[in-house]
Design a protein around this motif. Structure first.
Motif, PDB file in Angstrom:
ATOM      1  N   LYS A 156     -49.156  10.430-113.014  1.00 34.48           N
ATOM      2  CA  LYS A 156     -49.643   9.701-111.887  1.00 34.48           C
ATOM      3  C   LYS A 156     -50.448  10.984-110.649  1.00 34.48           C
ATOM      4  CE  LYS A 156     -45.650   8.859-108.774  1.00 34.48           C
ATOM      5  NZ  LYS A 156     -45.058   7.892-107.938  1.00 34.48           N
ATOM      6  N   VAL A 157     -49.586  11.960-110.934  1.00 33.95           N
ATOM      7  CA  VAL A 157     -50.115  12.965-110.119  1.00 33.95           C
ATOM      8  C   VAL A 157     -50.986  13.899-110.987  1.00 33.95           C
ATOM      9  CG1 VAL A 157     -49.261  15.225-108.847  1.00 33.95           C
ATOM     10  CG2 VAL A 157     -47.753  13.374-108.750  1.00 33.95           C
ATOM     11  N   MET A 158     -50.819  14.275-112.187  1.00 39.08           N
ATOM     12  CA  MET A 158     -51.683  15.036-113.002  1.00 39.08           C
ATOM     13  C   MET A 158     -53.219  14.396-113.017  1.00 39.08           C
ATOM     14  SD  MET A 158     -50.633  17.816-113.419  1.00 39.08           S
ATOM     15  CE  MET A 158     -51.894  18.493-114.453  1.00 39.08           C
ATOM     16  N   HIS A 159     -53.097  12.902-113.276  1.00 35.17           N
ATOM     17  CA  HIS A 159     -54.360  12.091-113.652  1.00 35.17           C
ATOM     18  C   HIS A 159     -54.308  10.813-112.572  1.00 35.17           C
ATOM     19  CE1 HIS A 159     -55.123  14.688-116.775  1.00 35.17           C
ATOM     20  NE2 HIS A 159     -53.952  14.586-117.353  1.00 35.17           N
ATOM     21  N   PRO A 160     -54.585  10.984-111.225  1.00 39.08           N
ATOM     22  CA  PRO A 160     -54.456   9.987-110.529  1.00 39.08           C
ATOM     23  C   PRO A 160     -55.378   8.752-110.731  1.00 39.08           C
ATOM     24  CG  PRO A 160     -55.585  11.827-109.410  1.00 39.08           C
ATOM     25  CD  PRO A 160     -55.168  12.216-110.565  1.00 39.08           C
ATOM     26  N   GLU A 161     -56.571   9.024-111.584  1.00 39.31           N
ATOM     27  CA  GLU A 161     -57.327   7.795-111.892  1.00 39.31           C
ATOM     28  C   GLU A 161     -57.802   7.920-113.203  1.00 39.31           C
ATOM     29  OE1 GLU A 161     -61.113   9.890-109.829  1.00 39.31           O
ATOM     30  OE2 GLU A 161     -60.145   8.442-108.743  1.00 39.31           O
ATOM     31  N   PRO A 162     -58.257   6.964-113.917  1.00 39.46           N
ATOM     32  CA  PRO A 162     -58.564   6.950-115.357  1.00 39.46           C
ATOM     33  C   PRO A 162     -59.825   8.000-115.608  1.00 39.46           C
ATOM     34  CG  PRO A 162     -58.482   4.511-114.675  1.00 39.46           C
ATOM     35  CD  PRO A 162     -58.499   5.681-113.411  1.00 39.46           C
ATOM     36  N   ASP A 163     -60.028   8.277-116.588  1.00 35.45           N
ATOM     37  CA  ASP A 163     -61.286   8.946-117.090  1.00 35.45           C
ATOM     38  C   ASP A 163     -62.282   8.288-117.395  1.00 35.45           C
ATOM     39  OD1 ASP A 163     -62.691  11.469-117.573  1.00 35.45           O
ATOM     40  OD2 ASP A 163     -61.992  11.635-119.589  1.00 35.45           O
ATOM     41  N   TYR A 164     -63.655   8.606-116.965  1.00 33.30           N
ATOM     42  CA  TYR A 164     -65.017   7.842-116.659  1.00 33.30           C
ATOM     43  C   TYR A 164     -65.948   8.360-117.453  1.00 33.30           C
ATOM     44  CZ  TYR A 164     -62.569   4.637-113.859  1.00 33.30           C
ATOM     45  OH  TYR A 164     -61.577   3.575-113.118  1.00 33.30           O
ATOM     46  N   PHE A 165     -66.844   7.803-118.197  1.00 33.93           N
ATOM     47  CA  PHE A 165     -68.076   8.385-118.376  1.00 33.93           C
ATOM     48  C   PHE A 165     -68.864   8.405-117.147  1.00 33.93           C
ATOM     49  CE2 PHE A 165     -67.589   6.886-123.035  1.00 33.93           C
ATOM     50  CZ  PHE A 165     -67.160   8.134-123.545  1.00 33.93           C
ATOM     51  N   THR A 166     -69.636   9.393-116.683  1.00 36.85           N
ATOM     52  CA  THR A 166     -70.386   9.261-115.688  1.00 36.85           C
ATOM     53  C   THR A 166     -71.854   9.599-115.840  1.00 36.85           C
ATOM     54  OG1 THR A 166     -70.024  11.495-115.422  1.00 36.85           O
ATOM     55  CG2 THR A 166     -68.430  10.216-114.367  1.00 36.85           C
ATOM     56  N   ALA A 167     -72.758   9.118-114.667  1.00 35.23           N
ATOM     57  CA  ALA A 167     -74.017   9.295-114.962  1.00 35.23           C
ATOM     58  C   ALA A 167     -74.459   9.405-113.191  1.00 35.23           C
ATOM     59  CB  ALA A 167     -74.841   8.146-115.397  1.00 35.23           C
ATOM     60  N   PRO A 168     -75.626  10.102-112.940  1.00 33.52           N
ATOM     61  CA  PRO A 168     -76.105  10.633-111.759  1.00 33.52           C
ATOM     62  C   PRO A 168     -76.392   9.060-111.158  1.00 33.52           C
ATOM     63  CG  PRO A 168     -77.064  12.015-113.076  1.00 33.52           C
ATOM     64  CD  PRO A 168     -76.342  10.899-114.199  1.00 33.52           C
ATOM     65  N   PHE A 169     -76.093   8.961-109.856  1.00 25.65           N
ATOM     66  CA  PHE A 169     -76.191   7.856-109.001  1.00 25.65           C
ATOM     67  C   PHE A 169     -77.766   7.298-108.689  1.00 25.65           C
ATOM     68  CE2 PHE A 169     -76.242   4.770-105.338  1.00 25.65           C
ATOM     69  CZ  PHE A 169     -75.171   3.900-105.803  1.00 25.65           C
ATOM     70  N   SER A 170     -78.123   6.241-109.016  1.00 31.26           N
ATOM     71  CA  SER A 170     -79.315   5.743-108.567  1.00 31.26           C
ATOM     72  C   SER A 170     -79.230   4.533-107.806  1.00 31.26           C
ATOM     73  CB  SER A 170     -80.398   5.698-110.042  1.00 31.26           C
ATOM     74  OG  SER A 170     -81.563   4.789-109.735  1.00 31.26           O
ATOM     75  N   LYS A 171     -80.058   4.492-107.034  1.00 29.64           N
ATOM     76  CA  LYS A 171     -79.915   2.899-106.192  1.00 29.64           C
ATOM     77  C   LYS A 171     -80.490   1.769-106.699  1.00 29.64           C
ATOM     78  CE  LYS A 171     -81.411   3.309-101.697  1.00 29.64           C
ATOM     79  NZ  LYS A 171     -82.195   3.728-100.636  1.00 29.64           N
ATOM     80  N   ASP A 172     -81.406   2.011-107.844  1.00 25.56           N
ATOM     81  CA  ASP A 172     -82.066   0.945-108.180  1.00 25.56           C
ATOM     82  C   ASP A 172     -81.134   0.409-109.256  1.00 25.56           C
ATOM     83  OD1 ASP A 172     -84.194   1.356-106.730  1.00 25.56           O
ATOM     84  OD2 ASP A 172     -85.079   3.021-107.866  1.00 25.56           O
ATOM     85  N   LYS A 173     -80.083   1.103-109.588  1.00 36.39           N
ATOM     86  CA  LYS A 173     -79.269   0.625-110.972  1.00 36.39           C
ATOM     87  C   LYS A 173     -77.943   0.461-110.496  1.00 36.39           C
ATOM     88  CE  LYS A 173     -82.242   3.407-113.978  1.00 36.39           C
ATOM     89  NZ  LYS A 173     -82.326   4.443-114.874  1.00 36.39           N
ATOM     90  N   GLN A 174     -77.638  -0.182-109.235  1.00 35.32           N
ATOM     91  CA  GLN A 174     -76.187  -0.397-108.767  1.00 35.32           C
ATOM     92  C   GLN A 174     -75.257  -1.103-109.527  1.00 35.32           C
ATOM     93  OE1 GLN A 174     -75.790  -0.854-104.407  1.00 35.32           O
ATOM     94  NE2 GLN A 174     -77.794  -0.094-104.130  1.00 35.32           N
ATOM     95  N   GLU A 175     -75.936  -2.010-110.270  1.00 33.34           N
ATOM     96  CA  GLU A 175     -74.831  -3.076-110.987  1.00 33.34           C
ATOM     97  C   GLU A 175     -74.579  -2.419-112.400  1.00 33.34           C
ATOM     98  OE1 GLU A 175     -79.492  -4.518-111.599  1.00 33.34           O
ATOM     99  OE2 GLU A 175     -78.102  -3.462-110.091  1.00 33.34           O
ATOM    100  N   LEU A 176     -75.109  -1.174-112.608  1.00 35.37           N
ATOM    101  CA  LEU A 176     -74.972  -0.322-113.996  1.00 35.37           C
ATOM    102  C   LEU A 176     -73.348   0.264-113.665  1.00 35.37           C
ATOM    103  CD1 LEU A 176     -75.651   0.727-116.613  1.00 35.37           C
ATOM    104  CD2 LEU A 176     -76.710   2.692-115.517  1.00 35.37           C
ATOM    105  N   TYR A 177     -73.140   0.633-112.411  1.00 35.77           N
ATOM    106  CA  TYR A 177     -71.950   1.461-112.111  1.00 35.77           C
ATOM    107  C   TYR A 177     -70.743   0.567-111.898  1.00 35.77           C
ATOM    108  CZ  TYR A 177     -75.840   4.623-111.463  1.00 35.77           C
ATOM    109  OH  TYR A 177     -76.895   5.484-111.584  1.00 35.77           O
ATOM    110  N   LEU A 178     -69.685   1.235-112.265  1.00 34.23           N
ATOM    111  CA  LEU A 178     -68.210   0.504-112.016  1.00 34.23           C
ATOM    112  C   LEU A 178     -67.850   0.465-110.452  1.00 34.23           C
ATOM    113  CD1 LEU A 178     -66.105   1.856-115.084  1.00 34.23           C
ATOM    114  CD2 LEU A 178     -67.672  -0.169-114.805  1.00 34.23           C
ATOM    115  N   ILE A 179     -68.658  -0.421-109.833  1.00 35.94           N
ATOM    116  CA  ILE A 179     -68.388  -0.385-108.398  1.00 35.94           C
ATOM    117  C   ILE A 179     -67.588  -1.765-107.951  1.00 35.94           C
ATOM    118  CG2 ILE A 179     -69.308  -0.657-105.898  1.00 35.94           C
ATOM    119  CD1 ILE A 179     -72.043   0.250-107.134  1.00 35.94           C
TER     120      ILE A 179
END
Length: 870
Positions: free
Chosen positions: A134-157
């Motif tokens: 929990k210290v070494m990896h405090p959160e899961p590993d994700y695939f990421t993409a540059p943020f875009s306001k027009d595609k907010q529903e695409l991201y894990l918000i």
């Protein structure tokens, strides 16, 4: 009266505590919902600039609110000292998503489904070194993409308040602060928090730590990452544990994270060099009794009968060779066959270190979403100082916008002044080194005379020879001069870099780096270069000595060689620098923060707020990491450039770095304000400096083994001149000493007394005796040894360079599994984005959107197929 004052203070505190229900240790606004992303502080002093500063603040804060930021001001009456105003800044969701798109921040779109690496079979052995998952990896590993306001529903918000990490938030707010205008003065548009800090409008600007380092935050919405870092990383008792790099990166940003990753990797690699160096040292220790040279020097029948020529003019007496018995024995610790092996090993080790670091860096770039990262705009943007000082403008051919520029003539003048200043200071270092050499030459005669004539020093005269006494005192003096020159030059380097007016932040940092490194290279290494390559090389011979400034006779090496003196010089300068560095880094900030920390522990949380606690800490400035890198790179030079003379140097560096990691982490976590998070995908210009030093180290070590060590003369004697087959090295000392007829001494050199009426004396050289027709000229053995030294240098350099380049060619810069993961992530990210666009088109077609034509739909599907094929 005093008791009445105390009672009033008690009432004041009681009222303030009663007035607030929320703990002021909180990192939220008074409503307990909006997070404090940045804090500005100022003192409302009524001086002549008061009205101007007030007007700037009003304009600046008004523009910040127009940019969408929310502000909340704490009156000075609420502060502990009753003098400081605090302006708390919160970035709402709309601002964050706008600037996340501008800064090209990558955010999660899907949990990483790539299988983890195969478990290392050594994991069981290395388990005690591991930190909790929990210290070494405090959160899961994700695939990421540059943020875009027009595609907010695409991201894990899942939650807008926690979607952007605090380090992302403070980076966004800092981006706005550095660009926000605050008015027009003298016909020029003024902007940026940096200028407001420089002119005293604000006293500080900083993001907040999330809690006190010694205990978790009382607010359950706070992650208390600072406390976790302190407990698991910053305490010295955790020195044997791995570093929580993911958490460091999350809390402090990639730029600081990559520094600690590099420092940790460097320390790990030093372990191998330290073990091999220790083995080489132990070899020298265990073979001391087998060293024929020191045996002959110590033998009363050999060394006791050899009368040496005086070590200085007039005042020094003749002396017997066996008085250097102990120093010749200790010289064997570092001057033996293992020295050659270790010099070659370190040439290969440095290549392995640099190549494996490239691989480690490539893995971090993938894991930290920096693969497509180009230096962010904050690094490449024009510096406010550049815009302020450059009054002329020209059109940028790329953006077609008018930009300020510095005329070529002005650049040339500034560079000339800068170059002349650098040259002057480098000359000053060389002059100081010459002064130390003059000191060595001047006091050498005094030490020699003192040790010969003082009975109280007789018990240690064997160990503390005049050469060693001179070397130790000169090394200490040289170290003091180094520290003094460093103090002044740091300020000069910043001044001349500012005068050059670099265009971008990156250009500024690179120029300052090269100036500081050049200076420190000359400052720290010049004395070592003198001992290694000049001392004892231009001495002359009795009757025809070489003099500096026609006054001081050049130094001679010990009969056992100069290597022990180089070891002494290296140990004092290297160890002294590391001790002094740790005192500066740890003790000075601790003393500065001592009073503030007392207040934090003794006052109620309701009175001593989180922003006040952080305000009382030291500032980790923009050059904070620069000094950390510089310190480590100078140390890297010590353990590579001169390591042939001191195999224990990597062990000293290893012990220092184990402490360094914890000292740096402790001061960053406890003694400094939280730095603004910044991105970096590598260690920058330092990589090129390390590469250059790695190549230079092969040359310097080859020359040290050839010219400073006594190895080549011994090998030439062993194979070409030895006459005893049973003991090939016997007679070496007698062979290496030439004969001088005392009656040939000129009056300037001849000692005042010769009580035992010696006829001849010996000196360290290969020259014909006085009864030879080539009297005092070099013998053929001298030329054979010189040829062997040059041949050795050429062979060693070529062998090590061939191995280095072969190893570098064999080891790819990017691991194969990382390449595969990068391609896989790009493919999946594109697939997710294209599927999202396809779904959007389908929705528009179903809703009868005429703009969503069938051709657009086909084109989108075609792009998905092409992406799959690629």
């Amino acid at each position: 009266q005093q008791s009445g004052r105390k009672y009033n203070l008690f009432l004041k505190r009681r009222l303030r505590i009663d007035k607030r229900h929320q703990s002021k240790d909180s990192i939220f606004f008074r409503d307990g919902v909006r997070r404090i992303d940045f804090v500005l502080s100022y003192v409302d002093d009524l001086n002549k600039e008061w009205e101007k500063k007030l007007e700037r603040r009003k304009e600046f804060e008004s523009n910040l609110q127009k940019a969408g930021l929310e502000l909340e001001t704490e009156d000075k009456k609420e502060s502990e000292d009753g003098k400081i105003f605090f302006v708390k800044i919160h970035a709402p969701w709309e601002v964050l998503i706008t600037y996340a798109e501008v800064l090209n921040i990558k955010v999660p779109i899907k949990e990483n489904d790539i299988p983890p690496m195969v478990e290392n079979p050594l994991d069981c052995v290395l388990f005690p070194l591991r930190l909790p998952e929990k210290v070494m990896h405090p959160e899961p590993d994700y695939f990421t993409a540059p943020f875009s306001k027009d595609k907010q529903e695409l991201y894990l918000i899942n939650d807008e308040s926690t979607f952007f990490s605090p380090s992302m938030r403070n980076r966004i707010v800092n981006y706005i602060l550095t660009r926000c205008p605050y008015g027009t003065e003298e016909g020029k548009k003024k902007f940026g928090i940096k200028r407001l800090l420089n002119n005293g409008t604000y006293t500080a600007a900083y993001p907040l730590h999330d809690c006190q380092y010694w205990k978790k935050a009382s607010d359950p919405n706070c992650d208390s990452e600072r406390y976790t870092l302190y407990m698991e990383w910053a305490r010295f008792l955790r020195f044997y544990k791995e570093q929580p790099l993911v958490l460091i990166r999350k809390y402090y940003g990639e730029k600081i994270g990559i520094y600690f990753a590099w420092l940790g990797f460097y320390t790990e690699m030093l372990f191998l060099a330290a073990v091999v160096g220790l083995i080489c040292f132990l070899y020298g220790l265990f073979t001391m009794d087998e060293n024929m040279s020191s045996k002959e020097i110590c033998d009363p029948a050999i060394g006791g009968e050899i009368i040496m020529c005086p070590l200085c003019d007039r005042d020094c007496e003749y002396w017997r060779l066996n008085t250097t018995c102990e120093s010749s024995q200790y010289s064997h610790l570092f001057d033996n066959v293992a020295t050659l092996f270790f010099a070659i090993f370190m040439g290969i080790w440095v290549t392995l270190f640099l190549e494996f670091w490239k691989r480690r860096q490539a893995r971090l770039k993938y894991e930290w979403d920096l693969v497509d990262f180009e230096e962010e705009q904050q690094q490449l943007q024009l510096r406010p100082e550049y815009e302020a000082k450059c009054t002329q403008k020209k059109r940028n051919p790329i953006t077609q916008e008018m930009e300020p520029y510095l005329p070529l003539t002005s650049q040339a003048v500034r560079f000339c002044i800068s170059g002349a200043t650098v040259l002057f200071w480098v000359s000053l270092i060389i002059a100081s080194m010459i002064a130390v050499i003059v000191y060595r030459l001047a006091v050498y005669a005094a030490f020699a005379s003192l040790m010969e004539n003082t009975q109280t020093l007789q018990p240690i005269s064997g160990l503390l020879t005049p050469q060693l006494a001179t070397s130790v005192t000169a090394s200490c003096l040289n170290f003091v001069i180094i520290m003094i020159l460093n103090f002044f030059y740091e300020r000069i380097a910043i001044w001349i870099t500012d005068m050059e007016i670099p265009r971008t932040h990156m250009e500024y940092e690179n120029r300052l780096t090269m100036k500081m490194f050049l200076f420190q290279f000359v400052n720290y290494y010049s004395s070592c270069f003198y001992v290694a390559f000049f001392k004892g090389k231009f001495v002359g011979y009795p009757g025809a000595y070489t003099y500096m400034f026609n006054r001081w006779r050049n130094e001679e090496c010990d009969p056992a060689g100069c290597l022990i003196e180089l070891t002494t010089q290296l140990t004092i300068v290297m160890a002294g620098k590391q001790i002094w560095g740790n005192i500066q880094e740890a003790i000075v900030p601790w003393i500065c923060n001592w009073w503030g920390r007392r207040k934090a522990r003794n006052n109620p949380e309701n009175l001593y707020s989180r922003w006040e606690q952080d305000h009382d800490l030291q500032t980790f400035g923009p050059l904070g990491l620069f000094y950390e890198y510089l310190e480590m790179v100078i140390q890297f030079g010590f353990i590579t450039l001169f390591v042939a003379s001191f195999p224990l140097a990597p062990l000293l560096a290893l012990m220092n770095n184990i402490l360094e990691i914890r000292v740096d982490s402790w001061k960053l976590t406890t003694q400094f304000r939280r730095p603004v998070a910044a991105k970096a995908h590598s260690i920058g210009v330092w990589q090129e400096i390390l590469n250059g030093m790695a190549i230079l180290s092969v040359v310097t070590n080859a020359f040290i083994v050839a010219f400073t060590s006594d190895m080549i003369p011994r090998l030439v004697y062993y194979y070409a001149y030895s006459e005893n087959e049973d003991s090939p090295m016997s007679g070496y000392i007698n062979n290496s000493l030439s004969v001088f007829l005392i009656s040939d001494f000129p009056e300037r050199n001849e000692p005042k007394e010769n009580p035992e009426n010696f006829v001849i004396c010996r000196y360290r050289d290969y020259r014909y005796p006085p009864d030879h027709e080539k009297k005092y000229l070099h013998t053929m053995q001298f030329w054979h040894i010189l040829a062997a030294k040059l041949a050795f240098i050429i062979i060693m350099e070529h062998v090590v360079f061939i191995v280095k380049f072969f190893v570098a060619w064999m080891i790819p810069d990017v691991p194969a599994d990382v390449k595969a993961k990068i391609k896989r992530e790009k493919y999946l990210t594109q697939k997710i984005l294209h599927e999202y666009e396809l779904e959007k088109l389908k929705e528009r077609l179903c809703q009868g959107d005429k703009r969503a034509t069938e051709k657009e739909f086909i084109a989108t599907e075609g792009r998905m197929e092409l992406s799959r094929a690629m």
